[in-house]
Design a protein around this motif. Structure first.
Motif, mmCIF file in Angstrom:
data_model
loop_
_atom_site.group_PDB
_atom_site.id
_atom_site.type_symbol
_atom_site.label_atom_id
_atom_site.label_comp_id
_atom_site.label_asym_id
_atom_site.label_seq_id
_atom_site.Cartn_x
_atom_site.Cartn_y
_atom_site.Cartn_z
ATOM 1 N N ARG A 147 9.150 -10.103 7.887
ATOM 2 C CA ARG A 147 10.057 -9.124 8.487
ATOM 3 C C ARG A 147 11.487 -9.640 8.442
ATOM 4 O O ARG A 147 11.751 -10.811 8.643
ATOM 5 C CB ARG A 147 9.675 -8.858 9.950
ATOM 6 C CG ARG A 147 8.350 -8.164 10.138
ATOM 7 C CD ARG A 147 7.923 -8.212 11.595
ATOM 8 N NE ARG A 147 8.912 -7.615 12.462
ATOM 9 C CZ ARG A 147 8.913 -6.334 12.808
ATOM 10 N NH1 ARG A 147 8.000 -5.528 12.345
ATOM 11 N NH2 ARG A 147 9.833 -5.850 13.619
ATOM 12 N N GLU A 196 12.051 0.410 8.756
ATOM 13 C CA GLU A 196 12.359 -0.854 8.095
ATOM 14 C C GLU A 196 11.834 -0.900 6.662
ATOM 15 O O GLU A 196 12.507 -1.380 5.759
ATOM 16 C CB GLU A 196 11.759 -2.019 8.889
ATOM 17 C CG GLU A 196 12.099 -3.396 8.336
ATOM 18 C CD GLU A 196 11.464 -4.524 9.136
ATOM 19 O OE1 GLU A 196 11.629 -5.684 8.725
ATOM 20 O OE2 GLU A 196 10.813 -4.241 10.158
ATOM 21 N N SER A 197 10.644 -0.376 6.426
ATOM 22 C CA SER A 197 10.017 -0.466 5.107
ATOM 23 C C SER A 197 9.911 0.880 4.394
ATOM 24 O O SER A 197 9.530 0.916 3.220
ATOM 25 C CB SER A 197 8.606 -1.057 5.249
ATOM 26 O OG SER A 197 7.781 -0.202 6.040
ATOM 27 N N SER A 256 0.959 -3.461 3.802
ATOM 28 C CA SER A 256 2.028 -3.717 4.762
ATOM 29 C C SER A 256 2.473 -5.163 4.625
ATOM 30 O O SER A 256 1.656 -6.072 4.508
ATOM 31 C CB SER A 256 1.563 -3.448 6.196
ATOM 32 O OG SER A 256 0.492 -4.309 6.536
ATOM 33 N N ARG A 257 3.774 -5.346 4.611
ATOM 34 C CA ARG A 257 4.320 -6.691 4.434
ATOM 35 C C ARG A 257 4.453 -7.360 5.793
ATOM 36 O O ARG A 257 5.053 -6.835 6.716
ATOM 37 C CB ARG A 257 5.679 -6.617 3.743
ATOM 38 C CG ARG A 257 5.617 -5.970 2.367
ATOM 39 C CD ARG A 257 6.970 -5.921 1.720
ATOM 40 N NE ARG A 257 7.447 -7.258 1.411
ATOM 41 C CZ ARG A 257 8.638 -7.489 0.845
ATOM 42 N NH1 ARG A 257 9.434 -6.497 0.570
ATOM 43 N NH2 ARG A 257 9.015 -8.729 0.581
ATOM 44 N N ASP A 299 8.835 -2.927 -3.607
ATOM 45 C CA ASP A 299 9.308 -3.909 -2.629
ATOM 46 C C ASP A 299 8.816 -5.323 -2.948
ATOM 47 O O ASP A 299 9.558 -6.296 -2.851
ATOM 48 C CB ASP A 299 8.860 -3.514 -1.217
ATOM 49 C CG ASP A 299 9.583 -2.285 -0.702
ATOM 50 O OD1 ASP A 299 10.662 -1.962 -1.227
ATOM 51 O OD2 ASP A 299 9.063 -1.638 0.219
ATOM 52 N N LYS A 336 5.680 2.243 -3.606
ATOM 53 C CA LYS A 336 6.680 1.608 -2.744
ATOM 54 C C LYS A 336 6.346 0.140 -2.536
ATOM 55 O O LYS A 336 7.247 -0.718 -2.509
ATOM 56 C CB LYS A 336 6.739 2.337 -1.399
ATOM 57 C CG LYS A 336 7.909 1.916 -0.501
ATOM 58 C CD LYS A 336 9.227 2.311 -1.131
ATOM 59 C CE LYS A 336 10.402 2.155 -0.164
ATOM 60 N NZ LYS A 336 10.646 0.768 0.240
ATOM 61 N N TRP A 337 5.060 -0.173 -2.410
ATOM 62 C CA TRP A 337 4.648 -1.567 -2.261
ATOM 63 C C TRP A 337 4.992 -2.369 -3.514
ATOM 64 O O TRP A 337 5.526 -3.477 -3.422
ATOM 65 C CB TRP A 337 3.153 -1.644 -1.975
ATOM 66 C CG TRP A 337 2.625 -3.046 -2.066
ATOM 67 C CD1 TRP A 337 2.821 -4.063 -1.170
ATOM 68 C CD2 TRP A 337 1.830 -3.585 -3.117
ATOM 69 N NE1 TRP A 337 2.202 -5.211 -1.606
ATOM 70 C CE2 TRP A 337 1.586 -4.934 -2.795
ATOM 71 C CE3 TRP A 337 1.308 -3.056 -4.291
ATOM 72 C CZ2 TRP A 337 0.833 -5.768 -3.618
ATOM 73 C CZ3 TRP A 337 0.550 -3.881 -5.115
ATOM 74 C CH2 TRP A 337 0.321 -5.218 -4.786
ATOM 75 N N GLN A 390 7.660 2.958 4.845
ATOM 76 C CA GLN A 390 6.237 3.172 4.605
ATOM 77 C C GLN A 390 5.629 3.918 5.796
ATOM 78 O O GLN A 390 5.983 3.650 6.950
ATOM 79 C CB GLN A 390 5.496 1.838 4.437
ATOM 80 C CG GLN A 390 5.751 1.124 3.126
ATOM 81 C CD GLN A 390 4.895 1.688 1.997
ATOM 82 O OE1 GLN A 390 4.531 2.854 2.007
ATOM 83 N NE2 GLN A 390 4.572 0.864 1.023
#
Length: 373
Positions: free
Chosen positions: A104, A149-150, A100-101, A326, A322-323, A152
Motif C-alpha cells: 500500500r 487507491e487501486s 488485490s495488492r 498495475d 487492471k491487475w 479495483q
C-alpha cells in the motif's frame, strides 16, 4: 500468439478448471457437459467482453480465431441461460481477492476511500420482462464499491433497475474504509446510523436539506481554498430531522458550483473533505470505461443467469487487465509509458511494446504459483 489466447491462459492460471468446478458444486450446480463446461463458458464470456462480440451468433464465428473451441451458437446460449450466475459472481470476488495488492502507498487520508455508486443497463421491456424499469424499458443495475487507491472493485451487488440505491449501499459499506457517495445515498436516518456504528463517510447532501442550528468550526482560511463554509448542525426539518449533529462542508467544484457534503470526520481539514468527495469521480470513470471497452451495454441473453453471468465475467476481465497493468509497472523509458486505456487497447490489438510483454511474463511467472490453491 493472439492476446485473446494469452488472456485465456492468464485466466486459467488464476481460476483453474478444478476451482471453477468446486465453485459450481458449492453453488449446487451439476455440470454434466463434457465439452462446453462451466470453465469453457467462463472463457467464452470473458473473451466476448474483451473482443466486444455482438451476440451469441456472431461470437462463435470469432471463437476459433480467439483460441477457443468452436460450438454452435445455440449451445453457447443454452449454457449461458442454464448456469447459475452466482457461480460467476463468486469467481469474480475470488479474482478480486487473488489480484488485490497487499503493498500500500502512504495514504493522504486517515483511511482508504471506498467509492459507492451504481450503473444501469436498459433494454426494451420485452427483452427482460422480469426486470421492469421505466415505461417501455427494462433494466438491471450493478451496485459497486470501488477502492479509490487501486481503482479495483471491492464488492458488487446486482439488482433490478428499479431498486433504490440507498438500501444497497448499506450492504456495500465497510467500517475499514471511508465511504464516499453521491446525494442519492444521503438519507438522514442512514447518516445517523453510520455515525452510531462507526462507519466513516463523506456524502453529498441534497440541495433541499435544511441545516438546523449551524455552528461554525474555527479554522484558518487558506488563500486558495475552495471551501466556503465548515459547520456542524442538525439536518432536516422538524418533521424529519437527524438525531445527531453532523459536520457539513461547503465548497466550490472546478465549474464553480456549490457542493455540500456531510461527514463524521472531525480531525480532517475541510480542504481534505472536499478532496475526498472529488475523488468520487473515479467511479464514474470506471463505469464509463467498462461500458465502452467491455461490451456491457450489449446484453446477449434474456434470462437472469445469462445477463448477470455476462456482466460478472466482464468485470473479471476488468480486474485482470487492471491487475496486469498495475503489477507490471516499472520505470519505463518515455516511449513505453502507457495509460491504462492505452494498455488495454494495445493488449487487444496484440501490439504492446516489447518492454511490456517482457514485464508481464515476469509478473505471471512470479505470481502464478501464488494463485494455485
Amino acid at each position: 500468439m493472439k492476446n485473446s489466447i494469452m488472456f485465456t491462459s492468464i485466466l486459467q492460471s488464476i481460476l483453474t478448471p478444478e476451482e471453477v468446478q468446486t465453485v459450481a458444486e458449492d453453488t449446487g450446480y451439476e455440470d454434466k457437459a463434457r465439452k462446453f463446461t462451466v470453465t469453457r463458458l467462463l472463457q467464452y464470456w470473458c473473451v466476448s467482453a474483451l473482443e466486444q462480440w455482438d451476440s451469441y451468433r456472431s461470437g462463435v464465428d470469432f471463437a476459433a480465431s480467439s483460441g477457443l473451441p468452436v460450438v454452435h451458437y445455440s449451445r453457447f446460449s443454452t449454457k449461458a441461460a442454464e448456469v447459475p450466475f452466482a457461480i460467476f459472481k463468486e469467481l469474480f470476488h475470488r479474482v478480486i481477492h487473488k489480484c488485490s495488492r497487499e503493498t500500500r502507498r502512504k495514504l493522504t487520508f486517515p483511511k482508504e476511500l471506498l467509492l459507492i455508486d451504481s450503473t444501469t443497463m436498459t433494454v426494451g421491456k420485452t427483452r427482460l420482462p422480469w426486470a421492469p424499469y421505466h415505461g417501455e424499458r427494462a433494466g438491471i443495475k450493478l451496485h459497486v464499491a470501488l477502492r479509490a487507491e487501486s481503482a479495483q472493485p471491492l464488492q458488487v451487488i446486482q439488482t433490478l433497475g428499479s431498486r433504490h440505491d440507498g438500501p444497497v449501499s448499506e450492504a456495500l459499506a465497510q467500517p475499514d474504509y471511508i465511504v464516499v457517495m453521491d446525494r442519492a445515498y444521503g438519507k438522514l436516518e442512514r447518516l445517523d446510523d453510520f455515525k452510531t456504528h462507526g462507519q466513516s463517510f463523506v456524502i453529498r447532501l441534497r440541495d433541499n436539506v435544511h441545516l438546523e442550528k449551524p455552528h461554525a468550526l474555527r479554522r484558518l482560511q487558506k488563500p486558495d481554498s475552495s471551501v466556503i463554509r465548515d459547520i456542524t448542525c442538525q439536518l432536516g426539518t422538524p418533521q424529519c430531522r437527524s438525531r445527531q449533529r453532523h459536520r457539513v462542508v461547503m465548497f466550490r467544484d472546478f465549474e464553480g458550483r456549490e457542493i455540500r457534503v456531510v461527514t463524521d470526520l472531525m480531525q480532517v481539514t475541510a480542504e481534505h473533505i472536499a478532496q475526498m468527495y472529488k475523488a468520487r469521480w473515479q467511479i464514474e470513470v470506471f463505469f464509463r470505461w467498462i461500458k465502452q471497452h467491455l461490451n456491457i451495454p450489449t446484453l446477449f441473453g434474456t434470462t437472469e443467469n445469462a445477463v448477470y453471468g455476462q456482466l460478472f465475467c466482464a468485470l473479471i476481465v476488468y480486474v485482470l487487465l487492471k491487475w496486469l497493468f498495475d503489477a507490471a509497472q516499472t520505470p519505463w523509458p518515455k516511449h513505453a509509458v502507457l495509460s491504462f486505456a492505452r494498455f488495454s487497447r494495445l493488449f487487444l490489438l496484440q501490439n504492446l511494446p516489447v518492454e511490456w510483454l517482457i514485464q508481464i511474463q515476469r509478473v505471471l511467472l512470479q505470481s502464478t504459483s501464488g494463485f494455485i490453491n
